[in-house]
Write an enzyme that holds these catalytic residues in place. Structure first.
Site, PDB file in Angstrom:
ATOM      1  N   ARG A   1       0.838  -1.213   0.000  1.00  0.00           N
ATOM      2  CA  ARG A   1       0.000   0.000   0.000  1.00  0.00           C
ATOM      3  C   ARG A   1       0.864   1.251   0.000  1.00  0.00           C
ATOM      4  O   ARG A   1       0.452   2.303   0.471  1.00  0.00           O
ATOM      5  CB  ARG A   1      -0.886   0.000   1.222  1.00  0.00           C
ATOM      6  CG  ARG A   1      -0.088  -0.193   2.497  1.00  0.00           C
ATOM      7  CD  ARG A   1      -0.880   0.225   3.645  1.00  0.00           C
ATOM      8  NE  ARG A   1      -0.214  -0.133   4.863  1.00  0.00           N
ATOM      9  CZ  ARG A   1      -0.602   0.307   6.024  1.00  0.00           C
ATOM     10  NH1 ARG A   1      -1.612   1.128   6.098  1.00  0.00           N
ATOM     11  NH2 ARG A   1       0.024  -0.054   7.106  1.00  0.00           N
TER      12      ARG A   1
ATOM     13  N   ASP B   1      -6.300  -3.849   0.979  1.00  0.00           N
ATOM     14  CA  ASP B   1      -6.981  -2.853   0.144  1.00  0.00           C
ATOM     15  C   ASP B   1      -6.051  -1.723  -0.300  1.00  0.00           C
ATOM     16  O   ASP B   1      -6.474  -0.814  -1.013  1.00  0.00           O
ATOM     17  CB  ASP B   1      -8.194  -2.270   0.886  1.00  0.00           C
ATOM     18  CG  ASP B   1      -7.799  -1.547   2.171  1.00  0.00           C
ATOM     19  OD1 ASP B   1      -6.584  -1.463   2.479  1.00  0.00           O
ATOM     20  OD2 ASP B   1      -8.704  -1.071   2.876  1.00  0.00           O
ATOM     21  N   GLY B   2      -4.794  -1.753   0.154  1.00  0.00           N
ATOM     22  CA  GLY B   2      -3.836  -0.729  -0.267  1.00  0.00           C
ATOM     23  C   GLY B   2      -4.027   0.614   0.416  1.00  0.00           C
ATOM     24  O   GLY B   2      -3.370   1.588   0.056  1.00  0.00           O
TER      25      GLY B   2
ATOM     26  N   ARG C   1       5.961   9.962   3.294  1.00  0.00           N
ATOM     27  CA  ARG C   1       7.032   9.659   4.225  1.00  0.00           C
ATOM     28  C   ARG C   1       8.376   9.862   3.536  1.00  0.00           C
ATOM     29  O   ARG C   1       8.524   9.545   2.352  1.00  0.00           O
ATOM     30  CB  ARG C   1       6.823   8.202   4.622  1.00  0.00           C
ATOM     31  CG  ARG C   1       7.807   7.603   5.496  1.00  0.00           C
ATOM     32  CD  ARG C   1       7.185   6.387   6.155  1.00  0.00           C
ATOM     33  NE  ARG C   1       7.438   5.178   5.375  1.00  0.00           N
ATOM     34  CZ  ARG C   1       7.179   3.953   5.837  1.00  0.00           C
ATOM     35  NH1 ARG C   1       6.657   3.781   7.033  1.00  0.00           N
ATOM     36  NH2 ARG C   1       7.434   2.905   5.104  1.00  0.00           N
TER      37      ARG C   1
ATOM     38  N   ARG D   1      15.188  -2.489   3.563  1.00  0.00           N
ATOM     39  CA  ARG D   1      15.062  -3.155   4.858  1.00  0.00           C
ATOM     40  C   ARG D   1      15.871  -4.446   4.860  1.00  0.00           C
ATOM     41  O   ARG D   1      16.263  -4.930   3.789  1.00  0.00           O
ATOM     42  CB  ARG D   1      13.585  -3.537   5.083  1.00  0.00           C
ATOM     43  CG  ARG D   1      12.612  -2.410   4.874  1.00  0.00           C
ATOM     44  CD  ARG D   1      11.409  -2.862   4.041  1.00  0.00           C
ATOM     45  NE  ARG D   1      10.605  -1.706   3.623  1.00  0.00           N
ATOM     46  CZ  ARG D   1       9.612  -1.196   4.342  1.00  0.00           C
ATOM     47  NH1 ARG D   1       9.260  -1.770   5.468  1.00  0.00           N
ATOM     48  NH2 ARG D   1       8.968  -0.135   3.935  1.00  0.00           N
TER      49      ARG D   1
ATOM     50  N   ASP E   1      11.171  -7.012   8.151  1.00  0.00           N
ATOM     51  CA  ASP E   1      10.732  -6.078   7.097  1.00  0.00           C
ATOM     52  C   ASP E   1      10.542  -4.668   7.649  1.00  0.00           C
ATOM     53  O   ASP E   1      10.374  -3.728   6.879  1.00  0.00           O
ATOM     54  CB  ASP E   1       9.439  -6.557   6.429  1.00  0.00           C
ATOM     55  CG  ASP E   1       8.343  -6.876   7.424  1.00  0.00           C
ATOM     56  OD1 ASP E   1       8.563  -7.751   8.278  1.00  0.00           O
ATOM     57  OD2 ASP E   1       7.274  -6.233   7.376  1.00  0.00           O
ATOM     58  N   ASN E   2      10.579  -4.518   8.962  1.00  0.00           N
ATOM     59  CA  ASN E   2      10.486  -3.190   9.565  1.00  0.00           C
ATOM     60  C   ASN E   2      11.832  -2.760  10.159  1.00  0.00           C
ATOM     61  O   ASN E   2      11.882  -1.916  11.055  1.00  0.00           O
ATOM     62  CB  ASN E   2       9.409  -3.166  10.653  1.00  0.00           C
ATOM     63  CG  ASN E   2       8.014  -3.359  10.075  1.00  0.00           C
ATOM     64  OD1 ASN E   2       7.788  -3.082   8.897  1.00  0.00           O
ATOM     65  ND2 ASN E   2       7.096  -3.833  10.884  1.00  0.00           N
TER      66      ASN E   2
ATOM     67  N   ASP F   1       8.211   2.414  10.120  1.00  0.00           N
ATOM     68  CA  ASP F   1       6.938   1.711  10.279  1.00  0.00           C
ATOM     69  C   ASP F   1       6.410   1.794  11.705  1.00  0.00           C
ATOM     70  O   ASP F   1       6.446   0.830  12.470  1.00  0.00           O
ATOM     71  CB  ASP F   1       7.032   0.258   9.802  1.00  0.00           C
ATOM     72  CG  ASP F   1       6.887   0.188   8.286  1.00  0.00           C
ATOM     73  OD1 ASP F   1       6.877   1.256   7.639  1.00  0.00           O
ATOM     74  OD2 ASP F   1       6.781  -0.921   7.751  1.00  0.00           O
TER      75      ASP F   1
HETATM   76  P1  AMP Z   1       3.103  -3.298   8.132  1.00  0.00           P
HETATM   77  O1  AMP Z   1       2.371  -4.040   9.203  1.00  0.00           O
HETATM   78  O2  AMP Z   1       2.495  -1.959   7.812  1.00  0.00           O
HETATM   79  O3  AMP Z   1       4.570  -3.240   8.355  1.00  0.00           O
HETATM   80  O4  AMP Z   1       2.849  -4.149   6.813  1.00  0.00           O
HETATM   81  C1  AMP Z   1       3.233  -5.496   6.654  1.00  0.00           C
HETATM   82  C2  AMP Z   1       2.940  -5.925   5.224  1.00  0.00           C
HETATM   83  O5  AMP Z   1       1.538  -5.875   4.965  1.00  0.00           O
HETATM   84  C3  AMP Z   1       3.581  -5.054   4.165  1.00  0.00           C
HETATM   85  O6  AMP Z   1       3.913  -5.874   3.088  1.00  0.00           O
HETATM   86  C4  AMP Z   1       2.482  -4.105   3.809  1.00  0.00           C
HETATM   87  O7  AMP Z   1       2.630  -3.564   2.514  1.00  0.00           O
HETATM   88  C5  AMP Z   1       1.266  -5.007   3.880  1.00  0.00           C
HETATM   89  N1  AMP Z   1       0.042  -4.250   4.158  1.00  0.00           N
HETATM   90  C6  AMP Z   1      -0.312  -3.664   5.316  1.00  0.00           C
HETATM   91  N2  AMP Z   1      -1.505  -3.054   5.214  1.00  0.00           N
HETATM   92  C7  AMP Z   1      -1.918  -3.245   3.945  1.00  0.00           C
HETATM   93  C8  AMP Z   1      -3.084  -2.869   3.194  1.00  0.00           C
HETATM   94  N3  AMP Z   1      -4.060  -2.154   3.745  1.00  0.00           N
HETATM   95  N4  AMP Z   1      -3.157  -3.251   1.916  1.00  0.00           N
HETATM   96  C9  AMP Z   1      -2.188  -3.974   1.338  1.00  0.00           C
HETATM   97  N5  AMP Z   1      -1.080  -4.366   1.980  1.00  0.00           N
HETATM   98  C10 AMP Z   1      -0.933  -4.011   3.262  1.00  0.00           C
HETATM   99 MG    MG Z   2       6.161  -2.662   7.574  1.00  0.00          MG
END
Ligand code: AMP
Ligand code: MG
Length: 492
Positions: A87, A119-120, A170, A177, A246-247, A256
């Site tokens: 997203r 949903d991005g 951002r 990462r 990944d963070n 993140d």
């Molecule tokens: P995060 O928890 O934000 O570090 O995200 C972990 C993974 O989930 C990453 O690959 C994000 O791109 C994906 N992700 C988180 N929220 C969404 C969303 N609403 N739509 C698509 N991918 C998401």
């Molecule tokens: Mg992340």
């Protein structure tokens, strides 16, 4: 005007995929970071409508080329070979006025080939949280991604409930990462891996290029940055909450901000995140987890290292072991500052350990304790009556006898060091205002109802975190029992 370059795009696919943002219904600017914009070369501020178009992704700024970046990652210890920007979109890189290359990224800009089931989009609450906490970190000098803009979309996103949506812009040293390296490594794509490592060395660690083994030097440099970063976090009571690989930024920035929180009552085992049920990312576990993440990074680099097989593993292990000493040295320096002692003071370690016990047993608010201790140190050095400052400190604990004994030891140590020189460092190690969980929650609750005034008030306060005005003092107050927010949510 932002002038984008696209060095990352010289790396091979599938490290990135070109992708357009999905337009939103009704973009409206919530906040724009003028100072950061100016650093990035935006000498005149475009009008709000233009900023809202740009930073919602509805109409990208000229020279932007949006791309979703691929990455993998260990989430709570489990390997996921493909995560990626689900997203988020990198618009490109801007060389700032200091000559540093910075990524500019939209987060919440719609689906990408990496979206999996998502949903991005991003809900308003997490966007405001990331804006506030990131800008606070920058204000206290902790390496972090920055917030350039927040735009509301006029659309709803459905999580536990339907919430207003938003897009965060951002800025980062880079969005590379540990998981980016894992992404190349798991595909056994050694040419992509080497291109990525060489890009990172040129961009973030140019001195490593001259080492005997540049990739081992890269591991060492990233280890040093992560050790310093986690020590800084902990000196402020910060709990990241999702230290997945990944963070974990290769540039050593905080990245993140999800269910992160600053702990209030000191507790080494503190966890806020609702999804961290085993307490893997508890306050005190953070250095061990950072080291674990670096071990995952090291594994990806082994095929590139000059020596092979067991010898490479041994070398990498030696570097990883060095994390503990680096973290310890950084922490000792920070603790000495927090206590107003000279960096070389041999008393800082024991005094901090003893104070942590006092804070824990006495249910003391960590930030308020160091703020009050700073005040006490200031009046002690001015040789005025320190009585009321001492009382203010003792009012924070449920165990005044223990704290009184500790203060006697600390006063001795203080007198032995050059106090006047230390007070400035002490103040800067101990912010008055932090973005407290209940304040962030208040801001989000108001914003969801369309009132952004509390957001702007809190943002102004946390970006002047050493200010002692009445308004700052109001926002600095720890949560009362009924105000406390004990659980934080990713909300993604
Ligand atoms: P995060 O928890 O934000 O570090 O995200 C972990 C993974 O989930 C990453 O690959 C994000 O791109 C994906 N992700 C988180 N929220 C969404 C969303 N609403 N739509 C698509 N991918 C998401
Ligand atoms: Mg992340």
């Amino acid at each position: 005007m932002l002038s984008f370059e696209h060095q990352f795009a010289t790396l091979p696919e599938p490290l990135w995929v070109a992708c357009q943002p999905t337009p939103v219904a009704q973009p409206s600017l919530i906040a724009f970071n003028d100072a950061l914009g100016a650093q990035l070369g935006m000498q005149t501020r475009p009008d709000d409508a233009t900023l809202a178009q740009w930073f919602s992704g509805n109409q990208l700024p000229p020279s932007a080329e949006p791309r979703a970046l691929g990455y993998a990652g260990h989430q709570f210890g489990n390997f996921v070979p493909q995560l990626g920007d689900g997203r988020a979109l990198l618009l490109g890189e801007v060389v700032n006025q200091q000559g540093e290359r910075r990524d500019v990224q939209l987060k919440g800009s719609g689906r990408t080939p990496f979206s999996r089931g998502g949903d991005g989009r991003a809900p308003l609450g997490p966007v405001l949280r990331e804006y506030l906490v990131g800008e606070f970190m920058a204000a206290v000098g902790v390496p972090t991604t920055r917030a350039l803009a927040a735009v509301s979309t006029g659309e709803r996103v459905v999580r536990q409930m339907a919430e207003p949506g938003a897009v965060l812009t951002r800025v980062a040293s880079s969005h590379i990462r540990v998981g980016t390296f894992q992404f190349a490594a798991v595909r056994r794509d050694e040419s992509a891996l080497k291109a990525l490592a060489d890009h990172v060395i040129a961009r973030h660690y140019p001195e490593a290029a001259n080492a005997d083994d540049p990739y081992l030097a890269l591991l060492e440099a990233v280890t040093a940055r992560q050790a310093a970063l986690v020590a800084r976090w902990m000196s402020l009571g910060f709990i990241h909450g999702v230290m997945n690989t990944d963070n974990c930024s290769i540039a050593g920035e905080t990245i993140d901000y999800g269910p992160c929180a600053f702990m209030e009552q000191f507790d080494p085992q503190k966890v806020y995140s609702s999804i961290d049920q085993g307490g893997r990312y508890a306050f005190d576990n953070q250095p061990g987890i950072a080291q674990w993440n670096l071990a995952r990074f090291a594994e990806t680099l082994l095929p590139l290292m000059r020596v092979e097989g067991d010898a490479a593993v041994e070398q990498a292990t030696e570097v990883l072991r060095g994390f503990t000493a680096r973290f310890g040295a950084e922490q000792r320096r920070l603790h000495a500052d927090k206590l107003g002692l000279a960096p070389e003071s041999d008393r800082a370690v024991a005094l901090m350990e003893a104070l942590e016990i006092q804070m824990h047993q006495g249910r003391m608010d960590m930030t308020a304790t160091f703020d009050a201790l700073t005040h006490y140190a200031q009046v002690l050095s001015a040789d005025t009556s320190a009585h009321s400052q001492k009382e203010a400190l003792l009012a924070l604990t449920t165990q005044p006898a223990g704290l009184t004994a500790w203060l006697a030891d600390w006063e001795n140590a203080q007198q032995a060091s050059q106090q006047s020189e230390r007070l400035d460092a002490m103040r800067h190690a101990n912010p008055v205002v932090i973005p407290r969980n209940h304040r962030i929650q208040e801001v989000i609750d108001a914003a969801v109802e369309g009132d952004f005034a509390p957001f702007h008030t809190l943002l102004a306060a946390v970006t002047q975190p050493f200010d002692e005005s009445e308004e700052a003092r109001r926002l600095a107050a720890p949560a009362t029992e009924s105000e406390q927010v004990l659980r934080t949510f990713c909300g993604t």
